[in-house]
Design an enzyme around this catalytic site. Structure first.
Site, PDB file in Angstrom:
ATOM      1  CG  LEU A   8     -19.463 -17.862 -32.328  1.00 45.03           C
ATOM      2  CD1 LEU A   8     -20.782 -18.185 -32.514  1.00 45.03           C
ATOM      3  CD2 LEU A   8     -18.707 -17.606 -33.837  1.00 45.03           C
ATOM      4  CB  ALA A   9     -16.055 -12.148 -29.783  1.00 46.28           C
ATOM      5  NE  ARG A  15     -30.042  -8.330 -21.394  1.00 43.56           N
ATOM      6  CZ  ARG A  15     -30.000  -9.320 -21.262  1.00 43.56           C
ATOM      7  NH1 ARG A  15     -30.122 -10.282 -22.177  1.00 43.56           N
ATOM      8  NH2 ARG A  15     -29.855  -9.811 -19.873  1.00 43.56           N
ATOM      9  CD  GLU A 182     -31.300 -19.479 -27.730  1.00 44.27           C
ATOM     10  OE1 GLU A 182     -31.062 -18.528 -27.127  1.00 44.27           O
ATOM     11  OE2 GLU A 182     -30.788 -20.684 -27.658  1.00 44.27           O
ATOM     12  CG  ASN A 402      19.125   8.395   7.599  1.00 42.71           C
ATOM     13  OD1 ASN A 402      18.561   7.461   8.211  1.00 42.71           O
ATOM     14  ND2 ASN A 402      18.804   9.783   7.957  1.00 42.71           N
TER      15      ASN A 402
HETATM   16  C1  UD1 Z   1     -26.583 -17.517 -26.525  1.00 37.49           C
HETATM   17  C2  UD1 Z   1     -27.163 -18.807 -26.920  1.00 37.49           C
HETATM   18  C3  UD1 Z   1     -28.135 -19.270 -25.603  1.00 37.49           C
HETATM   19  C4  UD1 Z   1     -26.983 -19.542 -24.498  1.00 37.49           C
HETATM   20  C5  UD1 Z   1     -26.250 -18.465 -24.137  1.00 37.49           C
HETATM   21  C6  UD1 Z   1     -25.081 -18.726 -23.380  1.00 37.49           C
HETATM   22  C7  UD1 Z   1     -27.773 -18.552 -29.252  1.00 37.49           C
HETATM   23  C8  UD1 Z   1     -28.915 -18.385 -30.261  1.00 37.49           C
HETATM   24  N1  UD1 Z   1     -28.324 -18.379 -28.117  1.00 37.49           N
HETATM   25  O1  UD1 Z   1     -27.411 -16.605 -26.111  1.00 37.49           O
HETATM   26  O2  UD1 Z   1     -28.773 -20.478 -26.181  1.00 37.49           O
HETATM   27  O3  UD1 Z   1     -27.627 -20.088 -23.629  1.00 37.49           O
HETATM   28  O4  UD1 Z   1     -25.691 -17.777 -25.597  1.00 37.49           O
HETATM   29  O5  UD1 Z   1     -24.455 -17.708 -22.969  1.00 37.49           O
HETATM   30  O6  UD1 Z   1     -26.749 -19.122 -29.655  1.00 37.49           O
HETATM   31  N2  UD1 Z   1     -22.550 -13.288 -31.888  1.00 37.49           N
HETATM   32  C9  UD1 Z   1     -21.765 -13.211 -32.793  1.00 37.49           C
HETATM   33  N3  UD1 Z   1     -22.567 -12.802 -34.195  1.00 37.49           N
HETATM   34  C10 UD1 Z   1     -23.982 -12.741 -34.040  1.00 37.49           C
HETATM   35  C11 UD1 Z   1     -24.593 -12.815 -32.691  1.00 37.49           C
HETATM   36  C12 UD1 Z   1     -23.615 -13.231 -31.822  1.00 37.49           C
HETATM   37  O7  UD1 Z   1     -20.577 -13.306 -33.161  1.00 37.49           O
HETATM   38  O8  UD1 Z   1     -24.555 -12.436 -35.040  1.00 37.49           O
HETATM   39  C13 UD1 Z   1     -21.895 -13.622 -30.721  1.00 37.49           C
HETATM   40  C14 UD1 Z   1     -21.744 -12.830 -29.523  1.00 37.49           C
HETATM   41  O9  UD1 Z   1     -20.855 -11.677 -29.611  1.00 37.49           O
HETATM   42  C15 UD1 Z   1     -21.523 -13.490 -28.237  1.00 37.49           C
HETATM   43  C16 UD1 Z   1     -22.161 -15.000 -28.606  1.00 37.49           C
HETATM   44  O10 UD1 Z   1     -22.122 -14.827 -30.094  1.00 37.49           O
HETATM   45  O11 UD1 Z   1     -20.264 -13.579 -27.851  1.00 37.49           O
HETATM   46  C17 UD1 Z   1     -23.282 -15.293 -27.901  1.00 37.49           C
HETATM   47  O12 UD1 Z   1     -24.222 -14.162 -28.488  1.00 37.49           O
HETATM   48  P1  UD1 Z   1     -25.257 -13.187 -27.546  1.00 37.49           P
HETATM   49  O13 UD1 Z   1     -25.918 -12.497 -28.104  1.00 37.49           O
HETATM   50  O14 UD1 Z   1     -24.559 -13.187 -26.165  1.00 37.49           O
HETATM   51  O15 UD1 Z   1     -26.350 -14.716 -27.297  1.00 37.49           O
HETATM   52  P2  UD1 Z   1     -27.279 -14.843 -25.991  1.00 37.49           P
HETATM   53  O16 UD1 Z   1     -28.450 -14.401 -25.974  1.00 37.49           O
HETATM   54  O17 UD1 Z   1     -26.401 -14.818 -24.565  1.00 37.49           O
END
Ligand code: UD1
Ligand code: MG
Length: 503
Positions: A8-9, A15, A182, A402
């Protein structure tokens, strides 16, 4: 088991405070999501090998790219652009999550790709987050193994001294996982829990796809993947948790965590090199990216940075204060305080101190380049001595030649670059200027300060442009003498020796 991985990215990363999408930020020289793709591919290959052995080689010809799905959304084109330049990236398929409605919604975006015939639909889904670049393949294999053994949901959890920002793992009095809460929904007591969610999960595919549809959005409109763990517990589906140190499970949500991830990965790269027989004199001041390989008994001195796809041979001395990017360095080379980019060095080459090898620099065995030398798009032959203040650009220099101090190939006429050909065993006097295109034949010589505009035949001696005295100084220069210096003759003050006055 037929496993697929979903990374998931797609999320926006406010932030990071950046115009660069978070997955494209570099950790140890690579976009952070590239690390996740690589590690997931390795883990999938390992499970695929073990299950195809069990099933007698079935499915070996299958295309694995469809088993590795990257979910992108926010700035997806830019993320893909950055990934294009990463060497040896495994093949993967992209799923698009149009609106970022949370981690569970992101997994749902991958479903259509994973259920596609003619591929066998995977029965196991490994989920990883693209902002968690430190996890190791062995650890993923352990999560997959735990899932294979117990079914249900297998998790990877981390231990954080400061768990701020992470989802906390809740357990009952017998230590069984009861859910993930969370931070924004946690009670003060739950916030004190140090066991955190890493974002690595392994699910039964059929269970995952049906349960995702049942999730309800939270007050922020997001569907949380973490809610599936609570759901599994309610349904009595087994939930197992593997623990790994924070050096594997750390997530990157801001630049402070980016630097922490960098430090963890850097330390790991250095430890791998040290265990393979490389001396790293001061790990704290040595920066080596993920794509670098180094041979045994090479010594890396402090304040050295090795970047990109760099290969260094055995018994070399690199640094102190050297930067090497995308270069190939043979055995027993010495690189002192120099900067190398896309250069190739044979064995026993010596560079520096203070030299710059630019793209296309090729130094043959026993060549010595530096102090203060620059080489670009040029071959410097075996045993060439090019010791002081010189520039070779678009040139070929033959063996045992050289290059006198201050020699310059004048390769640019203001519009185009031209080639300089210097033969073998040539002796170029100090400050020779070679106006390209020009050829200096084998065994030729030039006098100090020669400005060579025409080809010099083999064995030829070319001199020219001697300095002439055009007038005598008539008065003592005022500003050049320090107040308490005894003035010498005017000529001495200008750096001209008496006996050269009329020479
Ligand atoms: C998330 C977890 C948290 C965990 C932490 C670990 C959830 C709700 N929370 O929080 O429990 O401790 O990661 O690092 O899962 N993303 C998508 N689509 C979206 C939202 C997010 O692809 O709609 C992807 C983001 O790009 C990211 C990942 O999911 O790579 C995690 O999302 P992020 O917003 O970083 O969640 P955290 O607050 O870090
Ligand atoms: Mg995160």
């Amino acid at each position: 088991m037929v496993a697929a991985a979903v990374i998931l990215a797609a999320g926006k990363s406010t932030r990071m405070r950046s115009r660069v999408p978070k997955p494209a930020h570099l950790v140890a020289g690579r976009p952070m999501v590239a690390h996740v793709l690589a590690v997931a591919a390795t883990a999938l290959r390992a499970t695929h090998r073990s299950s195809s052995r069990a099933e007698r080689g079935t499915g070996d010809a299958e295309d694995h790219s469809s088993r590795l799905v990257l979910v992108l959304g926010h700035e997806s084109a830019r993320v893909l652009d950055t990934l294009r330049s990463v060497p040896n990236l495994p093949a993967f398929t992209v799923a698009e999550q149009r609106a970022q409605r949370g981690t569970a919604d992101a997994v749902m975006a991958a479903l259509p790709l994973l259920a596609q015939p003619p591929q066998t639909a995977p029965d196991t889904i490994l989920v990883l987050y693209g902002d968690t670049p430190l996890v190791r393949p062995e650890t993923l294999a352990a999560v997959l193994g735990a899932h294979e053994a117990s079914g249900g949901v297998a998790l990877l959890t981390g231990e954080a001294a400061d768990p701020t920002g992470y989802g906390r793992i809740t357990r009952d009095t017998e230590g069984r996982v009861t859910g993930i809460v969370e931070e924004r929904h946690a009670t003060a007591e739950q916030r004190r829990i140090n066991e955190v969610n890493s974002g690595v999960y392994c699910f039964d595919a059929a269970w995952l796809w049906t349960r995702l549809e049942t999730l309800q959005p939270h007050d922020n409109g997001e569907l949380y993947l973490t809610d599936l763990v609570d759901l599994a517990v309610q349904e009595g589906v087994p939930v197992t948790a593997q623990r790994a140190p924070l050096s594997e499970t750390a997530g990157v949500n801001d630049r402070i965590q980016l630097a922490e991830a960098e430090a963890h990965l850097r330390r790991r790269i250095l430890e791998r090199l040290m265990l393979d027989g490389v001396t790293v004199v001061d790990p704290a001041s040595t920066f080596i990216e993920a794509g670098v390989t180094i041979g045994m008994d090479t010594v890396i001195h402090p304040f050295t940075t090795l970047r990109g796809q760099t290969t260094i041979g055995e018994r070399c001395e690199i640094g102190p204060h050297s930067v090497v990017r995308d270069s190939v360095i043979g055995d027993e080379c010495v690189i002192l305080g120099s900067w190398l980019e896309e250069a190739t060095l044979a064995t026993n080459v010596r560079v520096g101190p203070m030299s710059h090898l630019r793209p296309g620099a090729r130094l043959e065995t026993h060549a010595h380049v530096g102090n203060y030398a620059e080489v670009k798009n040029s071959t410097v032959g075996a045993h060439v001595q090019m010791h002081h203040f010189s520039y070779a650009g678009d040139a070929t220099i033959g063996e045992r030649t050289n290059i006198g101090a201050g020699t310059i190939t004048c390769n640019f006429d203001g519009v185009r670059k031209h080639h300089t050909e210097i033969g073998e065993r040539v002796f170029l006097g100090s400050d020779s200027l070679l106006i390209a295109p020009v050829t200096i034949g084998d065994g030729a010589r030039t006098g100090a300060g020669a400005v060579v505009r025409r080809d010099v035949p083999p064995g030829g001696v070319a001199v020219g442009m001697p300095a002439r005295v055009i007038r005598h100084v008539t008065s003592e220069p005022e500003s050049h003498s320090p107040p308490d210096a005894t003035p010498g003759s005017p000529a001495e003050n200008l750096g001209v020796k008496e006996n050269e006055r009329n020479g």
